[in-house]
Design a protein around this motif. Structure first.
Motif, PDB file in Angstrom:
ATOM      1  N   GLN A  60       0.817  -1.214   0.000  1.00  0.00           N
ATOM      2  CA  GLN A  60       0.000   0.000   0.000  1.00  0.00           C
ATOM      3  C   GLN A  60       0.850   1.262   0.000  1.00  0.00           C
ATOM      4  O   GLN A  60       0.366   2.328  -0.398  1.00  0.00           O
ATOM      5  N   SER A  61       2.117   1.161   0.425  1.00  0.00           N
ATOM      6  CA  SER A  61       2.999   2.333   0.373  1.00  0.00           C
ATOM      7  C   SER A  61       3.407   2.668  -1.052  1.00  0.00           C
ATOM      8  O   SER A  61       3.892   3.776  -1.322  1.00  0.00           O
ATOM      9  N   LEU A  62       3.198   1.715  -1.982  1.00  0.00           N
ATOM     10  CA  LEU A  62       3.606   1.919  -3.372  1.00  0.00           C
ATOM     11  C   LEU A  62       2.448   2.211  -4.314  1.00  0.00           C
ATOM     12  O   LEU A  62       2.676   2.635  -5.449  1.00  0.00           O
ATOM     13  N   GLY A  63       1.210   1.972  -3.875  1.00  0.00           N
ATOM     14  CA  GLY A  63       0.082   2.211  -4.769  1.00  0.00           C
ATOM     15  C   GLY A  63      -1.203   1.631  -4.232  1.00  0.00           C
ATOM     16  O   GLY A  63      -1.316   1.309  -3.042  1.00  0.00           O
ATOM     17  N   THR A  64      -2.182   1.497  -5.120  1.00  0.00           N
ATOM     18  CA  THR A  64      -3.517   1.033  -4.764  1.00  0.00           C
ATOM     19  C   THR A  64      -3.643  -0.463  -5.015  1.00  0.00           C
ATOM     20  O   THR A  64      -3.401  -0.936  -6.130  1.00  0.00           O
ATOM     21  N   LEU A  65      -4.027  -1.194  -3.986  1.00  0.00           N
ATOM     22  CA  LEU A  65      -4.168  -2.641  -4.113  1.00  0.00           C
ATOM     23  C   LEU A  65      -5.378  -3.005  -4.958  1.00  0.00           C
ATOM     24  O   LEU A  65      -6.429  -2.350  -4.877  1.00  0.00           O
ATOM     25  N   GLU A  66      -5.236  -4.062  -5.757  1.00  0.00           N
ATOM     26  CA  GLU A  66      -6.404  -4.684  -6.356  1.00  0.00           C
ATOM     27  C   GLU A  66      -7.251  -5.290  -5.240  1.00  0.00           C
ATOM     28  O   GLU A  66      -6.728  -5.928  -4.331  1.00  0.00           O
ATOM     29  N   SER A  67      -8.554  -5.107  -5.338  1.00  0.00           N
ATOM     30  CA  SER A  67      -9.432  -5.575  -4.256  1.00  0.00           C
ATOM     31  C   SER A  67      -9.991  -6.963  -4.501  1.00  0.00           C
ATOM     32  O   SER A  67     -10.417  -7.635  -3.554  1.00  0.00           O
ATOM     33  N   THR A  68     -10.000  -7.422  -5.747  1.00  0.00           N
ATOM     34  CA  THR A  68     -10.641  -8.698  -6.072  1.00  0.00           C
ATOM     35  C   THR A  68      -9.664  -9.592  -6.825  1.00  0.00           C
ATOM     36  O   THR A  68      -9.531  -9.490  -8.042  1.00  0.00           O
ATOM     37  N   LYS A  80      -5.616 -14.432   5.508  1.00  0.00           N
ATOM     38  CA  LYS A  80      -6.327 -13.437   6.319  1.00  0.00           C
ATOM     39  C   LYS A  80      -6.953 -12.346   5.468  1.00  0.00           C
ATOM     40  O   LYS A  80      -8.079 -11.912   5.719  1.00  0.00           O
ATOM     41  N   HIS A  81      -6.225 -11.873   4.450  1.00  0.00           N
ATOM     42  CA  HIS A  81      -6.651 -10.715   3.678  1.00  0.00           C
ATOM     43  C   HIS A  81      -7.222 -11.139   2.331  1.00  0.00           C
ATOM     44  O   HIS A  81      -6.586 -11.885   1.587  1.00  0.00           O
ATOM     45  N   ARG A  82      -8.396 -10.634   1.998  1.00  0.00           N
ATOM     46  CA  ARG A  82      -9.033 -10.988   0.727  1.00  0.00           C
ATOM     47  C   ARG A  82      -8.199 -10.522  -0.468  1.00  0.00           C
ATOM     48  O   ARG A  82      -8.188 -11.172  -1.523  1.00  0.00           O
ATOM     49  N   ALA A  83      -7.491  -9.415  -0.330  1.00  0.00           N
ATOM     50  CA  ALA A  83      -6.705  -8.884  -1.447  1.00  0.00           C
ATOM     51  C   ALA A  83      -5.446  -9.698  -1.719  1.00  0.00           C
ATOM     52  O   ALA A  83      -4.829  -9.542  -2.774  1.00  0.00           O
ATOM     53  N   MET A  84      -5.041 -10.550  -0.798  1.00  0.00           N
ATOM     54  CA  MET A  84      -3.811 -11.327  -0.947  1.00  0.00           C
ATOM     55  C   MET A  84      -4.118 -12.612  -1.705  1.00  0.00           C
ATOM     56  O   MET A  84      -5.017 -13.365  -1.344  1.00  0.00           O
ATOM     57  N   TYR A 273       5.532 -31.812  -1.860  1.00  0.00           N
ATOM     58  CA  TYR A 273       6.166 -30.713  -1.146  1.00  0.00           C
ATOM     59  C   TYR A 273       5.241 -29.502  -1.068  1.00  0.00           C
ATOM     60  O   TYR A 273       4.462 -29.240  -1.986  1.00  0.00           O
ATOM     61  N   THR A 274       5.395 -28.737   0.005  1.00  0.00           N
ATOM     62  CA  THR A 274       4.632 -27.506   0.197  1.00  0.00           C
ATOM     63  C   THR A 274       5.330 -26.340  -0.497  1.00  0.00           C
ATOM     64  O   THR A 274       6.551 -26.191  -0.424  1.00  0.00           O
ATOM     65  N   ARG A 275       4.538 -25.521  -1.146  1.00  0.00           N
ATOM     66  CA  ARG A 275       5.013 -24.244  -1.691  1.00  0.00           C
ATOM     67  C   ARG A 275       3.993 -23.192  -1.284  1.00  0.00           C
ATOM     68  O   ARG A 275       2.867 -23.189  -1.769  1.00  0.00           O
ATOM     69  N   ASP A 276       4.384 -22.321  -0.373  1.00  0.00           N
ATOM     70  CA  ASP A 276       3.489 -21.289   0.162  1.00  0.00           C
ATOM     71  C   ASP A 276       4.025 -19.930  -0.261  1.00  0.00           C
ATOM     72  O   ASP A 276       5.039 -19.449   0.259  1.00  0.00           O
ATOM     73  N   MET A 277       3.353 -19.306  -1.231  1.00  0.00           N
ATOM     74  CA  MET A 277       3.742 -18.002  -1.758  1.00  0.00           C
ATOM     75  C   MET A 277       2.520 -17.093  -1.674  1.00  0.00           C
ATOM     76  O   MET A 277       1.400 -17.529  -1.974  1.00  0.00           O
ATOM     77  N   ARG A 278       2.742 -15.832  -1.326  1.00  0.00           N
ATOM     78  CA  ARG A 278       1.627 -14.907  -1.138  1.00  0.00           C
ATOM     79  C   ARG A 278       1.876 -13.642  -1.952  1.00  0.00           C
ATOM     80  O   ARG A 278       2.918 -13.002  -1.811  1.00  0.00           O
ATOM     81  N   ARG A 279       0.893 -13.321  -2.797  1.00  0.00           N
ATOM     82  CA  ARG A 279       1.077 -12.227  -3.754  1.00  0.00           C
ATOM     83  C   ARG A 279       0.087 -11.107  -3.493  1.00  0.00           C
ATOM     84  O   ARG A 279      -1.093 -11.344  -3.213  1.00  0.00           O
ATOM     85  N   LEU A 280       0.589  -9.889  -3.616  1.00  0.00           N
ATOM     86  CA  LEU A 280      -0.259  -8.705  -3.651  1.00  0.00           C
ATOM     87  C   LEU A 280      -0.029  -8.002  -4.971  1.00  0.00           C
ATOM     88  O   LEU A 280       1.083  -7.995  -5.510  1.00  0.00           O
ATOM     89  N   THR A 281      -1.082  -7.417  -5.505  1.00  0.00           N
ATOM     90  CA  THR A 281      -1.029  -6.800  -6.821  1.00  0.00           C
ATOM     91  C   THR A 281      -1.574  -5.384  -6.727  1.00  0.00           C
ATOM     92  O   THR A 281      -2.637  -5.154  -6.150  1.00  0.00           O
ATOM     93  N   LEU A 282      -0.832  -4.449  -7.313  1.00  0.00           N
ATOM     94  CA  LEU A 282      -1.270  -3.056  -7.365  1.00  0.00           C
ATOM     95  C   LEU A 282      -1.977  -2.794  -8.685  1.00  0.00           C
ATOM     96  O   LEU A 282      -1.587  -3.312  -9.735  1.00  0.00           O
ATOM     97  N   GLN A 283      -2.992  -1.970  -8.623  1.00  0.00           N
ATOM     98  CA  GLN A 283      -3.788  -1.637  -9.799  1.00  0.00           C
ATOM     99  C   GLN A 283      -3.139  -0.500 -10.577  1.00  0.00           C
ATOM    100  O   GLN A 283      -2.624   0.459  -9.998  1.00  0.00           O
ATOM    101  N   ASP A 284      -3.172  -0.594 -11.899  1.00  0.00           N
ATOM    102  CA  ASP A 284      -2.653   0.475 -12.752  1.00  0.00           C
ATOM    103  C   ASP A 284      -3.605   1.679 -12.711  1.00  0.00           C
ATOM    104  O   ASP A 284      -4.671   1.635 -12.096  1.00  0.00           O
ATOM    105  N   SER A 285      -3.243   2.730 -13.408  1.00  0.00           N
ATOM    106  CA  SER A 285      -3.970   3.992 -13.322  1.00  0.00           C
ATOM    107  C   SER A 285      -5.266   4.000 -14.114  1.00  0.00           C
ATOM    108  O   SER A 285      -6.204   4.744 -13.774  1.00  0.00           O
ATOM    109  N   ALA A 286      -5.359   3.199 -15.209  1.00  0.00           N
ATOM    110  CA  ALA A 286      -6.522   3.244 -16.092  1.00  0.00           C
ATOM    111  C   ALA A 286      -6.448   2.073 -17.066  1.00  0.00           C
ATOM    112  O   ALA A 286      -5.382   1.458 -17.225  1.00  0.00           O
ATOM    113  N   PRO A 287      -7.536   1.741 -17.743  1.00  0.00           N
ATOM    114  CA  PRO A 287      -7.461   0.756 -18.829  1.00  0.00           C
ATOM    115  C   PRO A 287      -6.425   1.170 -19.873  1.00  0.00           C
ATOM    116  O   PRO A 287      -6.205   2.373 -20.107  1.00  0.00           O
ATOM    117  N   THR A 288      -5.784   0.217 -20.504  1.00  0.00           N
ATOM    118  CA  THR A 288      -4.720   0.556 -21.447  1.00  0.00           C
ATOM    119  C   THR A 288      -5.219   1.394 -22.617  1.00  0.00           C
ATOM    120  O   THR A 288      -4.482   2.228 -23.153  1.00  0.00           O
TER     121      THR A 288
END
Length: 293
Positions: A60-68, A80-84, A273-288
């Protein structure tokens, strides 16, 4: 402070040394990370002992998170977090996903070359993936530099495609693997959206291909011809000299710019084997289509 940056590849990608993101990110550091992303497009930051809340705060310090996040079976959540986004092989109880679990089969699409959220009207800016548990072998992530891919195209090809528009959808990419087990609601959610095939990267001023396995049509072109064009461009973009392969270690945080990179996960023994990776994605400014060409 100056970031201690070590290039990892002749064309793009770098490691940032000496950061501790558990201490938070002030505006000065955020601006330096943005500048480094504009230059390298993929940043590796090792030894980041982040919990979910700290990873959320950094994003969130770098931009706006995607919510869905784009997932199937969203009623079965582990995090815990729906955005993750849960980039793992674990179910909501922490057990390995079964071989025929539709979440596992859907997630196999992550091993196709793709760009995160290109199938959304407003696509992604950055993605950031944090490694909590990794398998003893396999499971690397590969990144392709799409600015270099554009720069090295023949001028005649550049001229042919520079104003092209493509339709992107998760339905298209999963169909490549024979996965079609979508609910009616998911089919509506993942309906195709148009995106430019060639973009101008605002931070660097360079042009970039905007490719993904999610592409299923090119406007004004017969579908077989369109898909052949996209296949040719994908092969060009992912040649060895334009790819960085990241070998994961626990607590690695990798950030990439979806406007000018493409990526894919590599295979590992996900039934052992377990692979546990957690991603957050920031939304761009507008449709391309609403951004400067």
């Amino acid at each position: 402070m100056q970031l201690d940056i070590h290039p990892l590849h002749p064309v793009f990608a770098a490691e940032v040394i000496g950061l501790d993101l558990t201490q938070g990110t002030d505006p000065e550091l955020a601006n330096k990370i943005h500048a480094a992303m504009d230059q390298y497009s993929v940043l590796v930051i090792k030894n980041q002992h982040l919990n979910d809340d700290q990873q959320m705060a950094f994003a969130q310090s770098l931009g706006t998170l995607e919510s869905t996040p784009a997932q199937v079976s969203i009623d079965k959540q582990r995090l815990k977090h729906r955005a993750m986004v849960d980039i793992s092989n674990l179910d909501e109880s922490g057990a390995l996903l079964g071989a025929n679990d539709r979440r596992r089969l859907f997630n196999l699409g992550n091993m196709l070359w793709h760009t995160d959220s290109s199938f959304k009207s407003t696509p992604a800016l950055y993605s950031m993936l944090h490694a909590r548990a990794i398998p003893p072998e396999g499971g690397n992530t590969e990144f392709a530099d799409m600015r270099a891919a554009w720069d090295t195209l023949a001028p005649a090809v550049q001229q042919r495609i520079e104003y092209s528009v493509c339709d992107h959808s998760l339905l298209y990419s999963r169909a490549l693997l024979g996965f079609d087990a979508f609910t009616q609601e998911e089919q509506q959610t993942f309906a195709p959206v148009p995106q430019r095939l060639v973009r101008k990267h605002p931070g660097s001023g360079r042009r970039s291909l905007f490719l993904a396995s999610h592409i299923g049509a090119v406007h004004g072109m017969p579908r077989p011809e369109a898909l052949m064009l996209i296949r040719d461009l994908m092969e060009h973009a992912t040649q060895k000299e334009r790819v960085y392969a990241h070998p994961w270690q626990v607590n690695d945080l990798v950030i990439w710019d979806n406007r000018c990179t493409m990526h894919r996960g590599r295979a590992y023994d996900d039934q052992r084997y377990t692979r546990d990776m957690r991603r957050l994605t920031l939304q761009d400014s507008a449709p391309t289509l609403l951004q400067p060409a």
